[in-house]
Design a protein around this motif. Structure first.
Motif, mmCIF file in Angstrom:
data_model
loop_
_atom_site.group_PDB
_atom_site.id
_atom_site.type_symbol
_atom_site.label_atom_id
_atom_site.label_comp_id
_atom_site.label_asym_id
_atom_site.label_seq_id
_atom_site.Cartn_x
_atom_site.Cartn_y
_atom_site.Cartn_z
ATOM 1 N N LYS A 429 36.687 31.322 -73.199
ATOM 2 C CA LYS A 429 35.780 31.331 -72.054
ATOM 3 C C LYS A 429 35.614 29.915 -71.491
ATOM 4 C CE LYS A 429 32.845 35.259 -73.268
ATOM 5 N NZ LYS A 429 31.428 35.675 -73.522
ATOM 6 N N ILE A 430 35.578 29.856 -70.160
ATOM 7 C CA ILE A 430 35.370 28.582 -69.471
ATOM 8 C C ILE A 430 34.195 28.743 -68.513
ATOM 9 C CG2 ILE A 430 36.362 26.834 -67.956
ATOM 10 C CD1 ILE A 430 37.683 26.937 -70.680
ATOM 11 N N GLN A 431 33.253 27.802 -68.599
ATOM 12 C CA GLN A 431 32.075 27.873 -67.727
ATOM 13 C C GLN A 431 32.494 27.767 -66.265
ATOM 14 O OE1 GLN A 431 29.951 26.066 -65.671
ATOM 15 N NE2 GLN A 431 28.190 27.399 -65.936
ATOM 16 N N ARG A 432 31.907 28.606 -65.433
ATOM 17 C CA ARG A 432 32.351 28.756 -64.045
ATOM 18 C C ARG A 432 32.218 27.464 -63.231
ATOM 19 N NH1 ARG A 432 30.430 33.596 -59.988
ATOM 20 N NH2 ARG A 432 30.968 32.616 -58.010
ATOM 21 N N ASP A 433 31.082 26.798 -63.307
ATOM 22 C CA ASP A 433 30.865 25.586 -62.501
ATOM 23 C C ASP A 433 31.774 24.448 -62.947
ATOM 24 O OD1 ASP A 433 28.905 26.939 -61.112
ATOM 25 O OD2 ASP A 433 27.286 26.232 -62.403
ATOM 26 N N LEU A 434 31.956 24.309 -64.260
ATOM 27 C CA LEU A 434 32.834 23.255 -64.768
ATOM 28 C C LEU A 434 34.286 23.505 -64.360
ATOM 29 C CD1 LEU A 434 31.350 22.736 -68.347
ATOM 30 C CD2 LEU A 434 31.211 21.159 -66.418
ATOM 31 N N TYR A 435 34.678 24.772 -64.370
ATOM 32 C CA TYR A 435 36.050 25.106 -63.968
ATOM 33 C C TYR A 435 36.258 24.836 -62.476
ATOM 34 C CZ TYR A 435 40.413 27.732 -63.441
ATOM 35 O OH TYR A 435 41.718 28.094 -63.171
ATOM 36 N N SER A 436 35.244 25.142 -61.660
ATOM 37 C CA SER A 436 35.336 24.860 -60.223
ATOM 38 C C SER A 436 35.462 23.361 -59.976
ATOM 39 C CB SER A 436 34.105 25.409 -59.498
ATOM 40 O OG SER A 436 34.062 26.815 -59.578
ATOM 41 N N ALA A 437 34.669 22.562 -60.712
ATOM 42 C CA ALA A 437 34.753 21.105 -60.573
ATOM 43 C C ALA A 437 36.131 20.594 -60.993
ATOM 44 C CB ALA A 437 33.665 20.437 -61.402
ATOM 45 N N TYR A 438 36.716 21.242 -62.014
ATOM 46 C CA TYR A 438 38.049 20.867 -62.489
ATOM 47 C C TYR A 438 39.103 21.145 -61.408
ATOM 48 C CZ TYR A 438 42.403 21.236 -65.152
ATOM 49 O OH TYR A 438 43.691 21.096 -65.594
ATOM 50 N N LEU A 439 39.005 22.289 -60.756
ATOM 51 C CA LEU A 439 39.947 22.622 -59.679
ATOM 52 C C LEU A 439 39.761 21.689 -58.481
ATOM 53 C CD1 LEU A 439 39.701 26.541 -59.709
ATOM 54 C CD2 LEU A 439 41.485 25.110 -60.718
ATOM 55 N N ILE A 440 38.508 21.343 -58.186
ATOM 56 C CA ILE A 440 38.231 20.431 -57.071
ATOM 57 C C ILE A 440 38.796 19.045 -57.365
ATOM 58 C CG2 ILE A 440 36.360 19.239 -55.850
ATOM 59 C CD1 ILE A 440 34.723 21.845 -56.197
ATOM 60 N N MET A 441 38.689 18.610 -58.628
ATOM 61 C CA MET A 441 39.238 17.310 -59.014
ATOM 62 C C MET A 441 40.743 17.262 -58.770
ATOM 63 S SD MET A 441 39.333 15.483 -62.777
ATOM 64 C CE MET A 441 40.572 16.646 -63.370
ATOM 65 N N ASN A 442 41.417 18.362 -58.985
ATOM 66 C CA ASN A 442 42.871 18.413 -58.842
ATOM 67 C C ASN A 442 43.307 18.921 -57.468
ATOM 68 O OD1 ASN A 442 43.474 17.518 -61.512
ATOM 69 N ND2 ASN A 442 42.917 19.542 -62.284
ATOM 70 N N SER A 443 42.511 18.674 -56.435
ATOM 71 C CA SER A 443 42.848 19.155 -55.098
ATOM 72 C C SER A 443 44.004 18.355 -54.502
ATOM 73 C CB SER A 443 41.627 19.055 -54.179
ATOM 74 O OG SER A 443 41.196 17.714 -54.093
ATOM 75 N N ARG A 444 44.697 18.975 -53.571
ATOM 76 C CA ARG A 444 45.789 18.308 -52.866
ATOM 77 C C ARG A 444 45.227 17.322 -51.833
ATOM 78 N NH1 ARG A 444 50.692 20.994 -53.646
ATOM 79 N NH2 ARG A 444 50.507 23.072 -54.585
ATOM 80 N N ASP A 445 46.124 16.563 -51.226
ATOM 81 C CA ASP A 445 45.702 15.584 -50.236
ATOM 82 C C ASP A 445 45.139 16.237 -48.985
ATOM 83 O OD1 ASP A 445 46.472 13.563 -51.926
ATOM 84 O OD2 ASP A 445 48.468 13.352 -51.044
ATOM 85 N N ASP A 446 45.596 17.468 -48.656
ATOM 86 C CA ASP A 446 45.096 18.144 -47.456
ATOM 87 C C ASP A 446 43.712 18.758 -47.664
ATOM 88 O OD1 ASP A 446 45.677 20.227 -49.151
ATOM 89 O OD2 ASP A 446 47.121 21.203 -47.814
ATOM 90 N N LEU A 447 43.202 18.746 -48.908
ATOM 91 C CA LEU A 447 41.865 19.237 -49.262
ATOM 92 C C LEU A 447 41.690 20.728 -48.987
ATOM 93 C CD1 LEU A 447 39.701 16.297 -47.818
ATOM 94 C CD2 LEU A 447 40.615 16.546 -50.122
ATOM 95 N N LYS A 448 42.813 21.463 -48.927
ATOM 96 C CA LYS A 448 42.728 22.909 -48.659
ATOM 97 C C LYS A 448 43.085 23.754 -49.871
ATOM 98 C CE LYS A 448 43.631 22.641 -43.697
ATOM 99 N NZ LYS A 448 44.489 23.100 -42.572
ATOM 100 N N ASN A 449 43.790 23.174 -50.823
ATOM 101 C CA ASN A 449 44.210 23.906 -52.019
ATOM 102 C C ASN A 449 44.190 22.982 -53.218
ATOM 103 O OD1 ASN A 449 46.194 24.939 -49.599
ATOM 104 N ND2 ASN A 449 45.313 26.637 -50.742
#
Length: 486
Positions: A429-449
């Motif tokens: 299990k992964i906490q939802r907010d922490l996982y969202s922050a993790y995905l946001i940290m690894n965003s592309r340069d276009d900030l869309k994905n």
């Protein structure tokens, strides 16, 4: 090209006032309040006349491109501009408000116009006139005349008030080497006593603070990406070395409880002293023009509530400043999800019946949480502090990114209810907010994905830090917010 906006910051310093100084300042503040109300009323009149005109009604039928020019022409015809209101204020200053200088009058006119202009743009439904004693700040347009600072003294009209600056206050002395754009006088009620402060609006960036023990500069930014997922009461922060899920300004919780007790006492006192102002069901009679009656106990409670509100605001701001400094120490590239906090404050319009209980669901949303925790403030302070380091706070495209729905293992999106606080993966299990922050940290340069390859390569490090943080929260011994899911 337009003028480039220069960085500014505010230095607040207390004033060494005598009884005569306090009386004079209160008199000037009251005159400024009356003038502000006159200007606000005039600006409202001009807006209403413009809206009622045939010219304004015809503009609505035009195309959007033509509307901009037509609205500008209508504002000029009905003299609904900032400069027209400043022009209107000139004879008022000469005849009725001689003791308020021209620089302060211009600022009051701008302040009144900007309040009404928000109605014109649909950002506000009404404006508030200032009651007696409610004008708590006045400012000038420059440091050359009117309200000005000279060699450690505030000068305004015939007043010459000393400004308190400690000899050991390195920060204040260093800040005063910058150019002063204009000055503001602020009146505060602190522990039942009125105190006055001067706000010096300075050009440039604030001086860096020095640690008295080491003699080194305080505060340094780190290296690497930092992802931030902010909610109404919590904030999730993920970097290569830290993973944290924190409550925003936890220090204000106890103060909020005290405020609720006082507010209930005030409400009971108000109902007992004013039975003629309420309907049988407890609602206020809107068309009743009789005066409210306030008991002595009610007035005491009102001062107590004002003091608690002041403490809450100061403590919350200090807490947000500390958090912003810590976030900056984690990296040099910061990513956050855009949030519409004004939309979250509003009540829901739909009336929904709960299928389980058969009762109507409450229309309240997150107004109380946003008022207590002020999540937008932490982003404002963070953006301001990053500007001193010439860094940016990158805001991802929420509509395309969908951080709460994306799964980097399967590379697909799955809608989840707001109550689902955990993501189920094969590794656990992964906490939802922490996982969202993790995905946001690894965003592309276009900030869309999000960058899926980067997520896969850094997953093991995040999973290890995530488990440490979850274990810390479980063993912290404090009551956790329900949205954390623990």
């Amino acid at each position: 090209m337009g003028e480039v906006k220069k960085s500014t910051f505010i230095l607040q310093l207390p004033l060494h006032t005598t009884n005569s100084d306090v009386a004079a300042l209160n008199k000037y503040f009251e005159l400024s309040r009356k003038l502000y109300n006159v200007l606000l009323n005039e600006s409202l009149k001009r807006l209403n006349l413009m809206r009622q005109s045939k010219q304004y009604q015809l503009i609505k039928k035009l195309d959007k491109k033509e509307q901009t020019k037509a609205y500008r022409k209508a504002r000029e015809d009905f003299r609904f501009t900032k400069y027209d209101l400043i022009k209107f204020s000139t004879p008022l200053r000469i005849n009725e408000f001689k003791q308020v200088d021209s620089s302060t009058v211009q600022k009051l006119a701008q302040r009144a116009f900007l309040s009404v202009e928000r109605m014109f743009y649909g950002k506000a439904k009404r404006v508030n006139f200032k009651c007696k004693g409610e004008m708590d700040s006045v400012e000038g347009s420059s440091n050359r005349q009117g309200i000005k600072y000279r060699d450690g003294y505030l000068q305004w009209n015939k007043l010459n008030i000393k400004v308190k600056i400690k000899e050991c206050d390195y920060y204040a002395h260093e800040a005063l080497t910058n150019k002063i754009k204009y000055c503001r006088i602020v009146r505060k009620l602190i522990r039942g006593k009125i105190r006055f402060f001067i706000h010096l609006v300075l050009e440039g960036i604030p001086p860096r603070k020095i640690d008295n023990k080491t003699g080194m500069f305080k505060g340094r930014h780190g290296e690497g990406k930092v992802g931030i997922d902010i909610g109404t009461q919590t904030i999730a922060i993920v970097s290569k070395n830290e993973t944290k899920l924190l409550e925003l300004a936890p220090e204000v919780n106890s103060i909020h409880k005290q405020m609720r007790v006082i507010q209930r006492k005030m409400n009971r006192s108000k109902c007992m002293m004013n039975p003629h102002k309420f309907n049988e069901d407890g609602t206020i009679k809107r068309r009743n023009g009789e005066k409210w009656i306030w008991s002595k106990n009610y007035l005491k409670l009102r001062y107590q509530l004002a003091e608690l509100q002041r403490k809450q605001a100061d403590i919350r701001k200090q807490s947000h400043y500390r958090l912003a400094n810590w976030i900056i120490s984690l990296g040099d590239r910061f990513y956050v999800e855009q949030m519409n906090y004004k939309g979250l404050q509003k009540r829901t319009k739909e009336t929904i019946i709960n299928e389980k209980t058969g009762r109507y669901n409450k229309k309240k949303r997150f107004g109380k949480s946003l008022a207590n925790k002020a999540p937008a403030m932490i982003l404002t302070l963070l953006k301001q502090k990053l500007g001193y380091w010439e860094l940016e706070l990158n805001k991802i495209d929420t509509f395309n990114f969908k951080a709460s729905q994306y799964n980097h293992f399967t590379d697909d999106y799955t809608k989840k209810s707001l109550s689902a606080r955990w993501n189920e993966f094969e590794c656990g299990k992964i906490q939802r907010d922490l996982y969202s922050a993790y995905l946001i940290m690894n965003s592309r340069d276009d900030l869309k994905n999000t960058d899926r390859a980067l997520c896969i390569s850094s997953w093991n490090n995040f999973k290890q830090l995530h488990d440490i943080e979850v274990e810390r929260l479980k063993n912290c011994g404090n009551k956790l917010i329900g949205s954390m899911g623990l």
